[in-house]
Design a protein around this motif. Structure first.
Motif, mmCIF file in Angstrom:
data_model
loop_
_atom_site.group_PDB
_atom_site.id
_atom_site.type_symbol
_atom_site.label_atom_id
_atom_site.label_comp_id
_atom_site.label_asym_id
_atom_site.label_seq_id
_atom_site.Cartn_x
_atom_site.Cartn_y
_atom_site.Cartn_z
ATOM 1 N N ASP A 212 8.345 1.147 4.189
ATOM 2 C CA ASP A 212 6.935 0.847 4.482
ATOM 3 C C ASP A 212 6.634 -0.637 4.318
ATOM 4 O O ASP A 212 5.496 -1.037 4.094
ATOM 5 N N SER A 247 7.957 -1.948 -2.376
ATOM 6 C CA SER A 247 6.978 -1.249 -1.547
ATOM 7 C C SER A 247 5.552 -1.625 -1.932
ATOM 8 O O SER A 247 5.264 -1.882 -3.109
ATOM 9 N N LYS A 293 0.984 4.822 1.224
ATOM 10 C CA LYS A 293 1.379 6.165 1.649
ATOM 11 C C LYS A 293 2.551 6.718 0.848
ATOM 12 O O LYS A 293 2.766 7.930 0.826
#
Length: 360
Positions: A212, A247, A293
């Motif tokens: 991501d 991330s 997410k």
């Protein structure tokens, strides 16, 4: 929590005063050494009044560890570089670094000196959920403090890592998993059983989320690593020992897990002014432009890392005679008790997204 330091304070004061006199081109006299127990549990931290040229200023001396280290690599030079870079290239408030010394002959290890920031820090011992200024504050002030930490994480995540020109740091999930696996193995070889950490590691390696993107991560991102004014305004973001590239979900998940640790992990109520998980994620995404997410995955990752750190602390406490050799602190601790139920709920399922795409 203080480190087991054997520093000769008077000799260190004399050496540091001489060193500072050369930097300031004036005779310097130093007051008593103070700080978090005078020595930090990871890096040594000394707070001291320095008098020269008819004035007195308070300085913070951060000294690299020479014996015990909480982490396999103290990343001391990297912490200095991060502070200087963020001060020069961003609006993120960090303490001003004045000097950096690599010669160990002065204080026995490299050190850097910062201006003192006169601020309040939410305490860890006892946790801010149980005692102290933040627990006694109004819900409105508590909320402002919480958002100060979340806004800091969002500002950090929004940075372009390629423009920071930082020294090499752990980069990406695989590198971090390798690092903490080696960390875990070292703790286990010292005699600690880390069943929950090992179970979490197995799940994390089997359920890696889709890439991501990569952001610069604060690492030890939490309300207890921000300094505040009495009115709850953010004054400084501190403690960059765990900084890495990872991330966008990583820092925000660590913050949430650490707040859970200080509340339910300690058998205490969460502070009434602290916002919900959903509100925290929404604000982070909106301000950073990044997606959280993979939050569920990185909350387990936070639990895993904290379990390994607690194992390392157990090894050290036993070596220092602070707890008996047969004590089960390495396995029976709040991070393990919080992480195990998460693993029970996830089983072998892949983590599900917990939030929508980032806000435009």
């Amino acid at each position: 929590m203080p480190a087991n330091s054997q520093r000769d304070v008077e000799q260190s004061k004399k050496a540091l005063a001489t060193w500072l006199s050369g930097k300031l081109d004036a005779e310097v006299t130093l007051g008593e050494f103070g700080g978090p127990g005078a020595t930090g549990f990871s890096n040594e931290t000394i707070i001291v009044d320095a008098t020269h040229s008819g004035q007195t200023e308070k300085l913070v001396v951060r000294v690299a560890p020479t014996g015990y280290t909480l982490f396999p690599d103290a990343a001391f030079a990297e912490q200095y570089a991060i502070l200087v870079t963020l001060a020069a290239k961003t609006s993120i408030p960090v303490p001003t670094v004045r000097w950096y010394e690599t010669d160990p002959s002065v204080l026995g290890a490299p050190f850097f000196i910062m201006d003192f920031v006169d601020g309040l820090i939410p305490p860890d011992n006892p946790p801010y959920t149980m005692d102290g200024w933040l627990k006694e504050a109004s819900p409105e002030l508590q909320e402002k403090v919480f958002w100060g930490a979340i806004d800091s994480i969002a500002e950090i995540a929004a940075l372009d890592p390629s423009e920071l020109e930082l020294p090499p740091l752990l980069n990406g999930l695989d590198a971090q998993l390798d690092y903490y696996e080696a960390f875990m193995l070292g703790v286990e070889k010292s005699g600690e059983e880390l069943a929950v950490a090992r179970r979490a590691f197995d799940w994390l390696t089997a359920n890696k989320p889709e890439d991501d993107g990569t952001v610069f991560c604060w690492g030890d991102s939490r309300v207890g690593n921000v300094m505040y004014s009495p009115e709850g305004d953010r004054l400084a973001v501190v403690d960059w020992e765990m900084a890495c590239y990872g991330s966008p979900s990583q820092d925000i998940a660590w913050t949430w897990f650490l707040d859970r640790h200080h509340a339910e992990g300690m058998g205490a109520e969460r502070l009434p002014g602290f916002p919900t998980r959903e509100a925290m994620i929404e604000r982070f995404e909106r301000l950073s432009g990044r997606s959280a997410k993979a939050f569920d995955y990185y909350e387990v990752f936070a639990g895993f890392r904290f379990c390994v750190i607690m194992g390392r602390l157990a090894v050290t406490f036993k070596a220092w005679g602070l707890i008996p050799a047969g004590n089960d602190l390495g396995q029976n601790n709040p991070p393990a008790r919080l992480t195990e139920p998460m693993l029970d709920s996830l089983r072998d399922c892949r983590p599900l997204p917990t939030s929508r795409p980032p806000h435009p």
